[in-house]
Scaffold this active site. Structure first.
Site, mmCIF file in Angstrom:
data_model
loop_
_atom_site.group_PDB
_atom_site.id
_atom_site.type_symbol
_atom_site.label_atom_id
_atom_site.label_comp_id
_atom_site.label_asym_id
_atom_site.label_seq_id
_atom_site.Cartn_x
_atom_site.Cartn_y
_atom_site.Cartn_z
ATOM 1 N N GLY A 199 0.912 -1.028 0.203
ATOM 2 C CA GLY A 199 0.304 0.123 0.118
ATOM 3 C C GLY A 199 0.578 1.060 0.124
ATOM 4 O O GLY A 199 2.129 0.654 0.766
ATOM 5 N N GLN A 248 2.964 9.701 1.746
ATOM 6 C CA GLN A 248 3.960 8.799 1.694
ATOM 7 C C GLN A 248 4.789 9.661 0.646
ATOM 8 O O GLN A 248 6.283 9.336 0.620
ATOM 9 C CB GLN A 248 4.222 7.387 1.687
ATOM 10 C CG GLN A 248 3.390 7.505 2.781
ATOM 11 C CD GLN A 248 3.604 5.419 2.669
ATOM 12 O OE1 GLN A 248 2.674 4.870 2.074
ATOM 13 N NE2 GLN A 248 4.827 4.908 3.292
ATOM 14 N N CYS A 292 6.245 -0.458 6.590
ATOM 15 C CA CYS A 292 5.563 0.556 6.039
ATOM 16 C C CYS A 292 6.647 1.367 5.463
ATOM 17 O O CYS A 292 8.196 1.610 6.185
ATOM 18 C CB CYS A 292 5.488 1.269 7.243
ATOM 19 S SG CYS A 292 4.927 3.506 6.657
ATOM 20 N N LEU A 293 6.917 1.974 3.985
ATOM 21 C CA LEU A 293 7.937 2.191 3.076
ATOM 22 C C LEU A 293 7.933 3.735 3.799
ATOM 23 O O LEU A 293 9.546 3.931 3.595
ATOM 24 C CB LEU A 293 7.383 2.296 1.741
ATOM 25 C CG LEU A 293 7.123 1.375 0.941
ATOM 26 C CD1 LEU A 293 6.500 1.568 -0.494
ATOM 27 C CD2 LEU A 293 7.411 0.638 0.964
ATOM 28 N N HIS A 300 -4.066 0.925 7.577
ATOM 29 C CA HIS A 300 -2.626 0.982 7.541
ATOM 30 C C HIS A 300 -1.999 2.187 6.942
ATOM 31 O O HIS A 300 -1.982 3.285 7.345
ATOM 32 C CB HIS A 300 -1.386 0.049 7.872
ATOM 33 C CG HIS A 300 0.401 0.780 7.445
ATOM 34 N ND1 HIS A 300 0.981 -0.077 8.493
ATOM 35 C CD2 HIS A 300 0.518 1.667 6.536
ATOM 36 C CE1 HIS A 300 2.175 1.088 7.943
ATOM 37 N NE2 HIS A 300 2.256 1.636 6.991
ATOM 38 N N GLU A 301 -2.665 2.128 6.414
ATOM 39 C CA GLU A 301 -3.139 3.484 5.210
ATOM 40 C C GLU A 301 -4.141 4.678 5.032
ATOM 41 O O GLU A 301 -3.455 5.752 5.057
ATOM 42 C CB GLU A 301 -3.042 3.304 3.571
ATOM 43 C CG GLU A 301 -1.988 1.569 2.678
ATOM 44 C CD GLU A 301 -1.004 2.153 3.606
ATOM 45 O OE1 GLU A 301 -0.449 2.692 3.185
ATOM 46 O OE2 GLU A 301 0.177 1.579 3.606
ATOM 47 N N HIS A 347 -2.556 7.284 7.577
ATOM 48 C CA HIS A 347 -1.545 8.110 7.034
ATOM 49 C C HIS A 347 -2.303 9.060 6.801
ATOM 50 O O HIS A 347 -1.925 10.086 6.432
ATOM 51 C CB HIS A 347 -1.208 7.239 6.161
ATOM 52 C CG HIS A 347 0.389 6.365 6.010
ATOM 53 N ND1 HIS A 347 1.512 7.250 6.546
ATOM 54 C CD2 HIS A 347 0.793 5.331 5.449
ATOM 55 C CE1 HIS A 347 2.243 5.866 7.287
ATOM 56 N NE2 HIS A 347 2.101 4.840 5.678
HETATM 57 CO CO CO Z 1 2.895 3.352 6.021
#
Ligand code: CO
Length: 170
Positions: A45, A50, A92-93, A134-135, A138
């Protein structure tokens, strides 16, 4: 186009994004770039903050591009219902190399808009439910280390500071 992924420490990751109100070609192009970036970085995701855009949208594909039905863009998503509990490892990226277990609901119903501005509702489970939550976090400026105990959170923050100093956080 592959977009640079912002790492933890950048203020864009900890503020709430604004709602998307223009469903135009620019949005479609941005979403395409987000998919390309997510596949390149091997994420399941990717949320707009991000890639430094403070707006409420994210893309996800927990099958790595193998099944087009699981390649989804969710714009202005709203969690409608959650059920059950799962515990599993998350990454997480924006936190390269950092993984830990997070407890989250196992089944999630989410409503969102597609890139044409059409509303839809889906029910997802397991990894996809984890990804949606999770997304969505963000988009509200919440990052996953907020789920850690204060002690573990401090430990990870110290580790990140060290890596920033060493130039190992880009
Ligand atoms: Co993340």
């Amino acid at each position: 186009m592959i977009l640079p992924v912002v790492k933890y420490g950048d203020p864009v990751l900890t503020k709430e994004g604004s709602e998307v109100d223009e469903f135009d070609g620019k949005l479609a192009e941005f979403v395409e770039n987000m998919f390309e970036t997510m596949y390149t970085e091997r994420g399941c995701g990717l949320a707009a903050p991000q890639v430094a855009l403070s707006k409420k949208l994210f893309v996800m594909d927990c099958r790595g591009g193998k099944d087009p039905a699981h390649r989804i863009a969710l714009i202005n998503p709203r969690i409608v219902e959650t059920k059950d509990i799962q515990v599993g490892e998350e990454g997480c990226l924006s936190f390269p190399g950092i993984y830990f277990e997070v407890e989250r609901p196992r089944i999630v119903t989410v409503s969102a808009y597609d890139i044409h501005g059409k509303e839809f509702t889906i029910e997802v489970e397991d990894l996809e439910a984890r990804c949606v939550l999770h997304e969505t976090d963000h988009l509200f400026g919440r990052v996953f280390i907020e789920y850690l105990s204060p002690l573990k959170k401090d430990l990870i923050k110290r580790k990140i500071k060290k890596r920033i100093k060493l130039g190992d956080w880009e």
